[in-house]
Write a protein that holds these residues in place. Structure first.
Motif, mmCIF file in Angstrom:
data_model
loop_
_atom_site.group_PDB
_atom_site.id
_atom_site.type_symbol
_atom_site.label_atom_id
_atom_site.label_comp_id
_atom_site.label_asym_id
_atom_site.label_seq_id
_atom_site.Cartn_x
_atom_site.Cartn_y
_atom_site.Cartn_z
ATOM 1 N N VAL A 1 0.838 -1.146 -0.059
ATOM 2 C CA VAL A 1 0.307 -0.184 -0.009
ATOM 3 C C VAL A 1 1.064 0.950 -0.044
ATOM 4 N N GLY A 2 2.626 1.288 -0.341
ATOM 5 C CA GLY A 2 2.943 2.286 -0.722
ATOM 6 C C GLY A 2 3.446 2.419 0.713
ATOM 7 N N VAL A 3 3.584 2.137 1.818
ATOM 8 C CA VAL A 3 4.263 2.716 2.851
ATOM 9 C C VAL A 3 5.748 1.796 3.282
ATOM 10 N N GLY A 4 6.389 2.085 3.061
ATOM 11 C CA GLY A 4 7.926 1.704 3.165
ATOM 12 C C GLY A 4 7.944 1.154 4.778
ATOM 13 N N ARG A 5 9.617 0.000 4.663
ATOM 14 C CA ARG A 5 10.109 -0.407 6.494
ATOM 15 C C ARG A 5 10.108 0.841 7.130
ATOM 16 N N SER A 6 11.123 1.670 6.639
ATOM 17 C CA SER A 6 11.979 2.069 7.323
ATOM 18 C C SER A 6 12.963 1.483 8.209
ATOM 19 N N GLY A 7 12.620 2.850 9.680
ATOM 20 C CA GLY A 7 13.779 1.560 10.992
ATOM 21 C C GLY A 7 15.196 2.104 10.336
ATOM 22 N N ALA A 8 15.742 1.752 12.095
ATOM 23 C CA ALA A 8 17.089 2.211 11.514
ATOM 24 C C ALA A 8 17.631 2.024 10.712
ATOM 25 N N ALA A 9 18.429 2.582 9.789
ATOM 26 C CA ALA A 9 19.267 2.841 9.117
ATOM 27 C C ALA A 9 20.920 1.425 9.442
ATOM 28 N N ASP A 10 21.058 1.908 10.379
ATOM 29 C CA ASP A 10 21.967 0.490 10.678
ATOM 30 C C ASP A 10 21.606 -0.507 11.516
ATOM 31 N N ARG A 11 20.980 -1.048 11.508
ATOM 32 C CA ARG A 11 20.275 -2.588 12.184
ATOM 33 C C ARG A 11 20.778 -2.698 13.285
ATOM 34 N N ALA A 12 22.065 -3.722 12.657
ATOM 35 C CA ALA A 12 23.125 -4.004 13.740
ATOM 36 C C ALA A 12 23.706 -3.285 14.822
ATOM 37 N N ALA A 13 23.475 -1.970 14.401
ATOM 38 C CA ALA A 13 24.260 -1.135 15.872
ATOM 39 C C ALA A 13 22.579 -0.727 16.859
ATOM 40 N N LEU A 14 21.494 -0.742 15.931
ATOM 41 C CA LEU A 14 20.567 -0.894 16.996
ATOM 42 C C LEU A 14 20.311 -1.920 17.802
ATOM 43 N N THR A 15 20.491 -2.666 17.143
ATOM 44 C CA THR A 15 19.983 -3.615 18.009
ATOM 45 C C THR A 15 21.083 -4.529 19.515
ATOM 46 N N LEU A 16 22.541 -3.365 18.421
ATOM 47 C CA LEU A 16 23.114 -3.874 19.690
ATOM 48 C C LEU A 16 23.422 -3.043 21.016
ATOM 49 N N ALA A 17 22.660 -1.648 20.196
ATOM 50 C CA ALA A 17 22.650 -1.255 21.400
ATOM 51 C C ALA A 17 21.533 -1.084 22.948
ATOM 52 N N ASN A 18 20.453 -1.756 21.991
ATOM 53 C CA ASN A 18 19.471 -2.214 22.740
ATOM 54 C C ASN A 18 19.735 -3.338 23.938
ATOM 55 N N ARG A 19 20.388 -4.522 23.020
ATOM 56 C CA ARG A 19 20.813 -5.426 23.794
ATOM 57 C C ARG A 19 21.758 -4.902 24.639
ATOM 58 N N LEU A 20 22.578 -4.408 25.370
ATOM 59 C CA LEU A 20 23.911 -3.740 26.511
ATOM 60 C C LEU A 20 22.476 -3.073 27.277
ATOM 61 N N VAL A 21 21.409 -2.501 26.935
ATOM 62 C CA VAL A 21 20.444 -2.229 28.057
ATOM 63 C C VAL A 21 19.465 -3.075 28.642
ATOM 64 N N ALA A 22 19.719 -4.401 27.699
ATOM 65 C CA ALA A 22 18.557 -5.969 27.667
ATOM 66 C C ALA A 22 16.999 -5.375 27.680
ATOM 67 N N ASN A 23 17.144 -4.386 26.338
ATOM 68 C CA ASN A 23 15.841 -3.850 25.600
ATOM 69 C C ASN A 23 15.588 -4.797 24.929
ATOM 70 N N PRO A 24 14.268 -5.195 24.224
ATOM 71 C CA PRO A 24 14.055 -5.372 23.617
ATOM 72 C C PRO A 24 14.402 -5.643 22.142
ATOM 73 N N ASP A 25 15.243 -6.074 21.195
ATOM 74 C CA ASP A 25 16.138 -6.151 20.150
ATOM 75 C C ASP A 25 15.309 -4.349 18.740
ATOM 76 N N ASP A 26 14.111 -4.483 19.045
ATOM 77 C CA ASP A 26 13.091 -3.244 18.482
ATOM 78 C C ASP A 26 12.794 -2.566 18.962
ATOM 79 N N ALA A 27 12.959 -1.867 20.367
ATOM 80 C CA ALA A 27 13.105 -0.855 21.183
ATOM 81 C C ALA A 27 13.426 0.488 20.722
ATOM 82 N N ALA A 28 12.366 1.114 20.447
ATOM 83 C CA ALA A 28 12.776 2.767 20.094
ATOM 84 C C ALA A 28 13.561 3.632 20.520
ATOM 85 N N ALA A 29 15.059 3.764 20.333
ATOM 86 C CA ALA A 29 16.450 4.647 20.440
ATOM 87 C C ALA A 29 16.258 5.598 19.122
ATOM 88 N N VAL A 30 17.423 6.642 19.458
ATOM 89 C CA VAL A 30 18.094 7.564 18.474
ATOM 90 C C VAL A 30 19.166 7.255 17.651
#
Length: 283
Positions: A24-53
């Motif tokens: 329907v024309g809506v892209g996925r978007s999300g973190a440009a560097d997904r590995a870096a976002l996931t690592l940051a979340n794991r360091l603070v024990a968040n779920p991998d898909d938690a929102a960050a800056v």
């Protein structure tokens, strides 16, 4: 909660995006560097898909309105808490009233700041990501933005430092497979030439490569628009390839002659204008 005192060139909220809406024309978007976002979340024990800056080229300053646990990953922006350096890829606390400042990273483009509990702005279509192409998602951060932090997860951090190499500043090789329209390449080996450089027309949508050109068959101009995926390498008539990144359009009308391996799309998102690039086809 945390308060933004300075956003830097561009700071947005990102998670792992909103899959399932491309039809329907809506892209996925999300973190440009997904590995870096996931690592940051794991360091603070968040779920991998938690929102960050996601901070572009540093310059971000935030103040804690209550004590929070944080981690900084991705481009190695020098981080200080009230002037005292804190480690990259490590866990640290920011007490109420303390300020975290990110300097300019010596390599890479995007730094991720995760907060234990995640940034808890309202989701849109199941995601808290900002899509810079469509404008869907929370606005880019500005001075005075107050970011709510969600409840802390039940899990506790298991490590306080991740020995991960930062994005390189020199030449980078990106792996790709042949794309669905590679038959339009006049010389299939042309993409693998030396001399490609990341152009200045680079953002979360895509990265144009300059320094060479690739000849494309004249018949390529008659193909209809078709779906695109992150990592697709599209060849416009000028012959300078465009590598699509997190906020790519859902369709395009130029031939997709190759597609980056998924793991290398994250690496591509950290490349700076002027950085040499080599593309290697693996099939």
């Amino acid at each position: 909660m945390i308060e933004v005192l300075a956003p830097g060139p561009l700071a947005t909220i990102q998670d792992l995006g909103r899959p399932g809406f491309a039809a329907v024309g809506v892209g996925r978007s999300g973190a440009a560097d997904r590995a870096a976002l996931t690592l940051a979340n794991r360091l603070v024990a968040n779920p991998d898909d938690a929102a960050a800056v996601e901070s572009l080229l540093g310059g971000l300053t935030v103040r804690a309105l209550r004590q929070v646990w944080m981690a900084v990953t991705g481009a190695p922006a020098p981080a200080t808490v009230d002037g005292t350096p804190v480690g990259h890829h490590s866990l640290f606390t920011l007490r109420a009233g303390q300020r975290l400042r990110l300097g300019s990273p010596p390599s890479g483009l995007r730094t991720y700041l995760a907060v234990r509990g995640g940034i808890d702005v309202p989701p849109i279509l199941g995601s808290r990501s900002r899509d810079t192409l469509s404008g869907i998602g929370p606005d880019p951060l500005t001075e005075g933005t107050v970011l709510p932090v969600g409840p802390e997860p039940s899990a506790w951090p298991v490590t306080d430092l991740a020995p991960v190499a930062p994005p390189p500043s020199g030449p980078v090789t990106l792996r790709a497979i042949r794309g669905p329209r590679d038959r339009f390449l006049v010389d299939p080996r042309a993409l693998q030439r030396d001399g490609w450089v990341v152009g200045t027309r680079t953002d979360r949508i895509g990265m144009r490569l300059t320094g060479n050109t690739v000849a494309v068959d004249a018949a390529a101009g008659s193909i209809p628009s078709e779906g695109l995926t992150r990592g697709a390498i599209q060849l416009p008539p000028g012959g300078e390839p465009v590598v699509f990144l997190a906020d790519h359009p859902t369709t395009g009308g130029y031939p997709v002659v190759a597609v980056l391996l998924d793991a290398d799309v994250d690496r591509a998102s950290q490349l700076r204008p002027g950085q040499p690039v080599r593309i290697t086809l693996t099939d």
